[in-house]
Design a protein around this motif. Structure first.
Motif, PDB file in Angstrom:
ATOM      1  N   ASP A   8       0.838  -1.280   0.169  1.00 29.54           N
ATOM      2  CA  ASP A   8       0.173  -0.036  -0.125  1.00 29.54           C
ATOM      3  C   ASP A   8       0.846   1.215   0.149  1.00 29.54           C
ATOM      4  OD1 ASP A   8      -2.232  -1.459   0.080  1.00 29.54           O
ATOM      5  OD2 ASP A   8      -2.525  -1.492   2.336  1.00 29.54           O
ATOM      6  N   CYS A   9       0.561   2.196  -0.657  1.00 27.23           N
ATOM      7  CA  CYS A   9       1.410   3.614  -1.097  1.00 27.23           C
ATOM      8  C   CYS A   9       0.817   4.440   0.061  1.00 27.23           C
ATOM      9  CB  CYS A   9       0.907   4.225  -2.136  1.00 27.23           C
ATOM     10  SG  CYS A   9       1.864   5.540  -2.392  1.00 27.23           S
ATOM     11  N   PRO A  10       1.773   4.670   1.093  1.00 33.01           N
ATOM     12  CA  PRO A  10       1.608   5.783   2.079  1.00 33.01           C
ATOM     13  C   PRO A  10       0.995   7.299   1.890  1.00 33.01           C
ATOM     14  CG  PRO A  10       3.886   5.555   1.747  1.00 33.01           C
ATOM     15  CD  PRO A  10       3.301   4.674   0.975  1.00 33.01           C
ATOM     16  N   LYS A  11       1.157   7.494   0.343  1.00 30.25           N
ATOM     17  CA  LYS A  11       0.612   8.701  -0.029  1.00 30.25           C
ATOM     18  C   LYS A  11      -0.742   8.733  -0.611  1.00 30.25           C
ATOM     19  CE  LYS A  11       1.829  12.553  -3.050  1.00 30.25           C
ATOM     20  NZ  LYS A  11       2.502  13.172  -4.318  1.00 30.25           N
ATOM     21  N   CYS A  12      -1.173   7.701  -1.596  1.00 32.09           N
ATOM     22  CA  CYS A  12      -2.495   7.469  -2.165  1.00 32.09           C
ATOM     23  C   CYS A  12      -3.314   6.513  -1.567  1.00 32.09           C
ATOM     24  CB  CYS A  12      -2.466   7.581  -3.611  1.00 32.09           C
ATOM     25  SG  CYS A  12      -1.721   5.676  -4.269  1.00 32.09           S
ATOM     26  N   GLY A  13      -2.617   5.572  -0.939  1.00 36.18           N
ATOM     27  CA  GLY A  13      -3.446   4.403  -0.257  1.00 36.18           C
ATOM     28  C   GLY A  13      -3.807   3.245  -1.224  1.00 36.18           C
ATOM     29  N   LYS A  14      -3.476   3.414  -2.297  1.00 36.14           N
ATOM     30  CA  LYS A  14      -3.777   2.209  -3.371  1.00 36.14           C
ATOM     31  C   LYS A  14      -2.613   1.306  -3.319  1.00 36.14           C
ATOM     32  CE  LYS A  14      -6.080   5.205  -6.576  1.00 36.14           C
ATOM     33  NZ  LYS A  14      -6.283   5.633  -7.942  1.00 36.14           N
ATOM     34  N   LYS A  15      -2.846  -0.189  -3.741  1.00 35.10           N
ATOM     35  CA  LYS A  15      -1.941  -1.063  -3.690  1.00 35.10           C
ATOM     36  C   LYS A  15      -1.133  -0.969  -4.920  1.00 35.10           C
ATOM     37  CE  LYS A  15      -3.494  -4.920  -0.986  1.00 35.10           C
ATOM     38  NZ  LYS A  15      -2.426  -4.813  -0.056  1.00 35.10           N
ATOM     39  N   GLY A  16      -0.038  -0.144  -5.073  1.00 33.82           N
ATOM     40  CA  GLY A  16       0.602   0.214  -6.133  1.00 33.82           C
ATOM     41  C   GLY A  16       2.176   0.339  -5.866  1.00 33.82           C
ATOM     42  N   LEU A  17       2.499   0.272  -4.620  1.00 33.88           N
ATOM     43  CA  LEU A  17       3.917   0.633  -4.309  1.00 33.88           C
ATOM     44  C   LEU A  17       4.681  -0.725  -4.530  1.00 33.88           C
ATOM     45  CD1 LEU A  17       5.771   2.657  -2.879  1.00 33.88           C
ATOM     46  CD2 LEU A  17       5.412   1.713  -0.920  1.00 33.88           C
ATOM     47  N   VAL A  18       5.801  -0.603  -5.451  1.00 35.96           N
ATOM     48  CA  VAL A  18       6.678  -1.674  -6.121  1.00 35.96           C
ATOM     49  C   VAL A  18       7.964  -1.254  -6.010  1.00 35.96           C
ATOM     50  CG1 VAL A  18       4.732  -2.632  -7.605  1.00 35.96           C
ATOM     51  CG2 VAL A  18       6.375  -1.070  -8.573  1.00 35.96           C
ATOM     52  N   ARG A  19       8.784  -2.520  -5.785  1.00 29.55           N
ATOM     53  CA  ARG A  19      10.467  -2.162  -5.789  1.00 29.55           C
ATOM     54  C   ARG A  19      10.733  -1.854  -7.187  1.00 29.55           C
ATOM     55  NH1 ARG A  19      15.141  -5.968  -4.051  1.00 29.55           N
ATOM     56  NH2 ARG A  19      16.638  -4.355  -4.058  1.00 29.55           N
ATOM     57  N   CYS A  20      11.742  -0.938  -7.459  1.00 30.30           N
ATOM     58  CA  CYS A  20      12.355  -0.860  -8.751  1.00 30.30           C
ATOM     59  C   CYS A  20      13.353  -1.857  -9.097  1.00 30.30           C
ATOM     60  CB  CYS A  20      12.701   0.625  -8.918  1.00 30.30           C
ATOM     61  SG  CYS A  20      11.306   1.723  -8.879  1.00 30.30           S
ATOM     62  N   LEU A  21      13.319  -2.834  -9.728  1.00 30.76           N
ATOM     63  CA  LEU A  21      14.057  -3.930  -9.818  1.00 30.76           C
ATOM     64  C   LEU A  21      15.654  -3.416 -10.745  1.00 30.76           C
ATOM     65  CD1 LEU A  21      11.988  -6.933 -10.594  1.00 30.76           C
ATOM     66  CD2 LEU A  21      12.987  -6.247  -8.582  1.00 30.76           C
ATOM     67  N   HIS A  22      15.491  -2.438 -11.526  1.00 35.08           N
ATOM     68  CA  HIS A  22      16.697  -2.139 -12.259  1.00 35.08           C
ATOM     69  C   HIS A  22      17.379  -0.686 -11.845  1.00 35.08           C
ATOM     70  CE1 HIS A  22      15.612  -4.889 -15.163  1.00 35.08           C
ATOM     71  NE2 HIS A  22      14.570  -4.499 -15.307  1.00 35.08           N
ATOM     72  N   SER A  23      17.180  -0.638 -10.442  1.00 36.39           N
ATOM     73  CA  SER A  23      17.952   0.449  -9.605  1.00 36.39           C
ATOM     74  C   SER A  23      18.891   0.087  -8.732  1.00 36.39           C
ATOM     75  CB  SER A  23      16.619   1.233  -8.721  1.00 36.39           C
ATOM     76  OG  SER A  23      17.435   2.387  -8.013  1.00 36.39           O
ATOM     77  N   ASP A  25      19.834   1.498  -5.997  1.00 36.12           N
ATOM     78  CA  ASP A  25      19.269   1.783  -4.736  1.00 36.12           C
ATOM     79  C   ASP A  25      18.240   0.903  -4.486  1.00 36.12           C
ATOM     80  OD1 ASP A  25      21.536   3.547  -4.237  1.00 36.12           O
ATOM     81  OD2 ASP A  25      20.110   5.200  -5.059  1.00 36.12           O
ATOM     82  N   ASP A  26      17.838   0.990  -3.225  1.00 35.96           N
ATOM     83  CA  ASP A  26      16.558   0.141  -2.770  1.00 35.96           C
ATOM     84  C   ASP A  26      15.547   1.039  -2.937  1.00 35.96           C
ATOM     85  OD1 ASP A  26      15.113  -2.342  -2.065  1.00 35.96           O
ATOM     86  OD2 ASP A  26      15.973  -2.183  -0.034  1.00 35.96           O
ATOM     87  N   LEU A  27      14.970   1.144  -4.136  1.00 40.28           N
ATOM     88  CA  LEU A  27      13.886   2.155  -4.327  1.00 40.28           C
ATOM     89  C   LEU A  27      12.529   1.716  -4.558  1.00 40.28           C
ATOM     90  CD1 LEU A  27      13.445   5.361  -4.894  1.00 40.28           C
ATOM     91  CD2 LEU A  27      13.930   4.816  -7.329  1.00 40.28           C
ATOM     92  N   PHE A  28      11.504   2.274  -3.939  1.00 45.48           N
ATOM     93  CA  PHE A  28      10.244   1.554  -3.875  1.00 45.48           C
ATOM     94  C   PHE A  28       9.305   2.856  -4.515  1.00 45.48           C
ATOM     95  CE2 PHE A  28      11.731  -1.440  -1.171  1.00 45.48           C
ATOM     96  CZ  PHE A  28      10.665  -2.611  -1.259  1.00 45.48           C
ATOM     97  N   TYR A  32       0.844   4.515  -9.300  1.00 48.14           N
ATOM     98  CA  TYR A  32      -0.430   5.561  -9.688  1.00 48.14           C
ATOM     99  C   TYR A  32      -0.001   7.073  -9.181  1.00 48.14           C
ATOM    100  CZ  TYR A  32      -2.963   1.157  -9.300  1.00 48.14           C
ATOM    101  OH  TYR A  32      -3.622   0.064  -9.606  1.00 48.14           O
ATOM    102  N   CYS A  33       0.758   7.072  -8.412  1.00 47.07           N
ATOM    103  CA  CYS A  33       1.104   8.742  -7.871  1.00 47.07           C
ATOM    104  C   CYS A  33       2.487   9.050  -7.818  1.00 47.07           C
ATOM    105  CB  CYS A  33       0.358   9.048  -6.685  1.00 47.07           C
ATOM    106  SG  CYS A  33       1.394   8.268  -5.094  1.00 47.07           S
ATOM    107  N   ASP A  34       3.497   8.135  -8.465  1.00 53.84           N
ATOM    108  CA  ASP A  34       4.864   8.588  -8.558  1.00 53.84           C
ATOM    109  C   ASP A  34       5.548   8.625  -7.240  1.00 53.84           C
ATOM    110  OD1 ASP A  34       5.111   7.726 -11.075  1.00 53.84           O
ATOM    111  OD2 ASP A  34       4.764   9.922 -11.833  1.00 53.84           O
ATOM    112  N   TYR A  35       5.007   8.626  -6.145  1.00 53.91           N
ATOM    113  CA  TYR A  35       5.551   8.493  -4.988  1.00 53.91           C
ATOM    114  C   TYR A  35       6.861   7.444  -4.848  1.00 53.91           C
ATOM    115  CZ  TYR A  35       6.474   7.562   0.394  1.00 53.91           C
ATOM    116  OH  TYR A  35       7.081   7.421   1.602  1.00 53.91           O
ATOM    117  N   SER A  36       7.923   8.090  -4.246  1.00 56.97           N
ATOM    118  CA  SER A  36       8.920   7.077  -4.141  1.00 56.97           C
ATOM    119  C   SER A  36       9.844   7.272  -2.884  1.00 56.97           C
ATOM    120  CB  SER A  36      10.041   7.350  -5.261  1.00 56.97           C
ATOM    121  OG  SER A  36      10.355   8.810  -5.270  1.00 56.97           O
ATOM    122  N   HIS A  37      10.398   6.234  -2.597  1.00 59.29           N
ATOM    123  CA  HIS A  37      11.034   6.140  -1.183  1.00 59.29           C
ATOM    124  C   HIS A  37      12.276   5.215  -1.166  1.00 59.29           C
ATOM    125  CE1 HIS A  37      11.503   6.517   3.116  1.00 59.29           C
ATOM    126  NE2 HIS A  37      11.822   5.452   3.180  1.00 59.29           N
TER     127      HIS A  37
END
Length: 68
Positions: A8-23, A25-28, A32-37
């Motif tokens: 679940d994305c902490p910004k928009c609340g939708k199930k859309g937070l995924v790990r960027c495999l080709h990064s 860093d450990d980037l999620f 849906y809303c382009d939030y990144s951490h």
């Protein structure tokens, strides 16, 4: 083949937070809303304080054992 875990994305609340495999860093990122951490920055910030506390606690324990 295992399915990737989607969080679940902490910004928009939708199930859309995924790990960027080709990064490097450990980037999620939310699809849906382009939030990144970046979790590598969070690990660095927490590791320093814990290491200092552990070193002080170990030194105190050794001092108590030697003096006691």
């Amino acid at each position: 083949m295992t399915e990737p875990e989607v969080l679940d994305c902490p910004k928009c609340g939708k199930k859309g937070l995924v790990r960027c495999l080709h990064s490097e860093d450990d980037l999620f990122q939310c699809v849906y809303c382009d939030y990144s951490h970046d979790l590598t920055k969070a690990k660095d910030a927490d590791g320093g304080t814990g290491t200092v506390f552990l070193a002080i606690a170990s030194a105190l324990l050794i001092a108590l054992l030697l003096l006691g």
